[in-house]
Design an enzyme around this catalytic site. Structure first.
Site, PDB file in Angstrom:
ATOM      1  N   GLN A  19       0.805  -1.227   0.000  1.00 17.18           N
ATOM      2  CA  GLN A  19       0.000   0.000   0.000  1.00 17.18           C
ATOM      3  C   GLN A  19       0.841   1.281   0.000  1.00 17.18           C
ATOM      4  O   GLN A  19       0.334   2.347  -0.310  1.00 17.18           O
ATOM      5  CB  GLN A  19      -0.941  -0.012   1.210  1.00 17.18           C
ATOM      6  CG  GLN A  19      -1.976  -1.122   1.118  1.00 17.18           C
ATOM      7  CD  GLN A  19      -2.902  -1.166   2.327  1.00 17.18           C
ATOM      8  OE1 GLN A  19      -2.632  -1.879   3.280  1.00 17.18           O
ATOM      9  NE2 GLN A  19      -3.978  -0.409   2.300  1.00 17.18           N
ATOM     10  N   HIS A 111       0.950  -9.464   4.031  1.00 18.84           N
ATOM     11  CA  HIS A 111      -0.208  -8.567   4.158  1.00 18.84           C
ATOM     12  C   HIS A 111      -0.939  -8.509   2.810  1.00 18.84           C
ATOM     13  O   HIS A 111      -0.641  -7.672   1.968  1.00 18.84           O
ATOM     14  CB  HIS A 111       0.257  -7.171   4.597  1.00 18.84           C
ATOM     15  CG  HIS A 111      -0.844  -6.267   5.047  1.00 18.84           C
ATOM     16  ND1 HIS A 111      -0.815  -5.586   6.246  1.00 18.84           N
ATOM     17  CD2 HIS A 111      -2.023  -5.924   4.473  1.00 18.84           C
ATOM     18  CE1 HIS A 111      -1.919  -4.862   6.390  1.00 18.84           C
ATOM     19  NE2 HIS A 111      -2.670  -5.047   5.312  1.00 18.84           N
ATOM     20  N   ASN A 154      -1.481 -11.133   7.873  1.00 14.25           N
ATOM     21  CA  ASN A 154      -2.451 -10.087   8.180  1.00 14.25           C
ATOM     22  C   ASN A 154      -3.852 -10.486   7.729  1.00 14.25           C
ATOM     23  O   ASN A 154      -4.046 -10.883   6.576  1.00 14.25           O
ATOM     24  CB  ASN A 154      -2.070  -8.786   7.457  1.00 14.25           C
ATOM     25  CG  ASN A 154      -3.091  -7.687   7.711  1.00 14.25           C
ATOM     26  OD1 ASN A 154      -3.136  -7.123   8.798  1.00 14.25           O
ATOM     27  ND2 ASN A 154      -3.950  -7.407   6.729  1.00 14.25           N
ATOM     28  N   GLU A 155      -4.791 -10.377   8.627  1.00 14.92           N
ATOM     29  CA  GLU A 155      -6.206 -10.616   8.338  1.00 14.92           C
ATOM     30  C   GLU A 155      -6.433 -11.861   7.480  1.00 14.92           C
ATOM     31  O   GLU A 155      -6.917 -11.776   6.350  1.00 14.92           O
ATOM     32  CB  GLU A 155      -6.847  -9.385   7.680  1.00 14.92           C
ATOM     33  CG  GLU A 155      -6.879  -8.196   8.626  1.00 14.92           C
ATOM     34  CD  GLU A 155      -7.745  -7.029   8.136  1.00 14.92           C
ATOM     35  OE1 GLU A 155      -8.115  -7.018   6.950  1.00 14.92           O
ATOM     36  OE2 GLU A 155      -8.036  -6.143   8.951  1.00 14.92           O
TER      37      GLU A 155
HETATM   38  C1  BGC Z   1      -6.235  -3.993   6.076  1.00 15.44           C
HETATM   39  C2  BGC Z   1      -5.561  -2.771   5.502  1.00 15.44           C
HETATM   40  C3  BGC Z   1      -6.613  -1.802   4.983  1.00 15.44           C
HETATM   41  C4  BGC Z   1      -7.429  -1.354   6.166  1.00 15.44           C
HETATM   42  C5  BGC Z   1      -8.473  -0.287   5.863  1.00 15.44           C
HETATM   43  C6  BGC Z   1      -7.512  -3.716   6.802  1.00 15.44           C
HETATM   44  O1  BGC Z   1      -8.488  -4.539   6.243  1.00 15.44           O
HETATM   45  O2  BGC Z   1      -5.324  -4.759   6.829  1.00 15.44           O
HETATM   46  O3  BGC Z   1      -4.673  -3.182   4.520  1.00 15.44           O
HETATM   47  O4  BGC Z   1      -6.070  -0.734   4.283  1.00 15.44           O
HETATM   48  O5  BGC Z   1      -8.081  -2.462   6.743  1.00 15.44           O
HETATM   49  O6  BGC Z   1      -9.465  -0.731   5.025  1.00 15.44           O
END
Ligand code: BGC
Length: 409
Positions: A19, A111, A154-155
């Site tokens: 990002q 990520h 991540n997530e």
């Molecule tokens: C993610 C980020 C994203 C943020 C805002 C999360 O889902 O880890 O990469 O930019 O939320 O939407």
């Protein structure tokens, strides 16, 4: 209203490599951006690959003491089995720069983006995916020895959902839709694919073992906590949806060094699943409801499902063009966090999403940053919210932000 946080609490901001870095040309996302109609290109992003020291210095000068950033698998292993020493050295320089500036590094290993070759090979569901991830993590561990906090994936719940969305888009049954931007479509995000979820959990556990043997870090993963609630009569459906969308991932964190809590808003569940956020002028730029109390709900739920794994808030923030609103949101989120801590939930720190306005997975419009960036010149412009959060870090105290909102408080 005033809330106080303990001495030694981590205060910082978060970012993700794809990002902010720019030109992540060996990744699956770079390819996807070029071939998906309607998707903005990440391009140079905000050139943080070259400007990371300036970014870290802005955070440290404001008074923050931590920075969460990622290392990019697609750069480190651009060809299967070929590891770039120069890229590993680059990320090692980032770690040392953070340490020199007084920022505790919190490092994410994956990520959303992966090497394009990994996606082409079949991605997370391919037979060799865990072996591939282990091999990358093993090489990366060489630069992570003194990093105190490592997030493996991540997530994973969003990652498993992105898989479902890609399949729908490729099969022509749905247009491309950013996983993190609801837009005007009132889209309800599909459920994550549990098969991918189980595979990610296995990958996380395999990585955890390697990192425990090669580093002193607290190892965890970060979950998108959705602060789900039931519409009347829908308690059973809530339990079912919660399992698919987040509890599977929280249960996999039992025994971890920490759980990364990431919360932005809430969502109601009815008989059909998640109910789209009702249109409202209060909604954020990504279409979600303004619910700073979601952080308190999320951290309490994580604490319960993980059976007491200490939390690190690895993301919380708001997409808004109005920085006063960002301060207001963050103050209220922190009051909700302090109240959960008063009730016994262990929390090690708060990392705001995001340090910089950045590439929001297919879009440039939503602005989550404490720092604005001119995308022509890459000039950084700190917003008042950065100084505000820095002051919270320095004093350990949050004042105000008691504006009424539609939550419990
Ligand atoms: C993610 C980020 C994203 C943020 C805002 C999360 O889902 O880890 O990469 O930019 O939320 O939407």
């Amino acid at each position: 209203m005033s809330s106080t946080f303990p001495h030694g609490f981590l205060w910082g901001a978060s970012t993700a490599p794809h990002q902010i870095e720019g030109n992540n040309i060996n990744s699956d996302w770079w390819f996807r951006e070029q071939h998906t109609p309607g998707m903005a290109l990440s391009g140079d992003a905000v050139d943080s690959y070259h400007r990371f020291e300036e970014d870290m210095r802005l955070l440290a000068d404001a008074g923050l003491n931590a920075y969460r950033f990622g290392i990019e698998w697609a750069r480190i292993e651009p060809i299967p089995g070929h590891f770039s020493k120069a890229e590993l050295a680059h990320y090692r320089r980032m770690i040392e720069t953070a340490q020199r500036l007084g920022l505790t590094p919190v490092v994410t290993l994956q990520h959303f983006s992966t090497p394009k070759w990994f996606a082409d090979e079949g991605g997370w569901l391919h037979d060799r995916s865990i072996e591939r991830f282990q091999s990358y993590v093993g090489e990366a561990a060489a630069i992570l020895g003194d990093v105190p906090w490592i997030c493996t994936i991540n997530e994973p719940n969003m990652l498993a959902m992105i898989g479902t969305m890609m399949k729908l888009a490729e099969a022509g049954t749905s247009d491309w839709q950013s996983p993190t931007v609801e837009g005007d479509t009132q889209m309800v995000l599909p459920a994550p694919d549990p098969e991918v979820g189980q595979r990610l959990a296995a990958a996380h556990h395999a990585a955890r073992e390697i990192l425990r043997s090669k580093t002193d870090a607290a190892v965890g993963w970060t979950v998108a906590n959705q602060a789900l609630t039931a519409k009347p009569e829908n308690q059973a459906k809530l339990v079912e949806e919660r399992y698919l969308r987040e509890d599977l991932y929280l249960e996999a964190a039992r025994g971890d060094g920490f759980i990364g809590v990431q919360a932005y808003s809430t969502q109601e569940i009815d008989a059909n699943g998640p109910v789209p956020h009702a249109p409202s002028p209060e909604n954020t730029q990504v279409g979600t409801a303004y619910r700073p109390d979601s952080l308190g709900m999320a951290v309490r739920h994580s604490w319960e499902v993980t059976e007491g794994v200490p939390a690190l808030i690895t993301e919380n923030g708001i997409a808004t063009a109005d920085d006063t609103r960002r301060i207001d949101y963050t103050a209220q989120a922190l009051h909700a966090l302090a109240s959960a801590m008063d009730d016994g939930v262990e929390v090690a720190g708060y990392l705001h999403w995001s340090a910089l306005d950045n590439y929001e997975w297919g879009h440039w419009e939503p602005t989550f940053g404490l720092i604005a960036v001119d995308r022509e010149t890459f000039e950084r412009q700190p917003k008042p919210s950065l100084a505000w959060l820095g002051n919270v870090a320095k004093t350990g105290t949050v004042e105000g932000g008691a504006r009424a909102f539609g939550g419990e408080h």
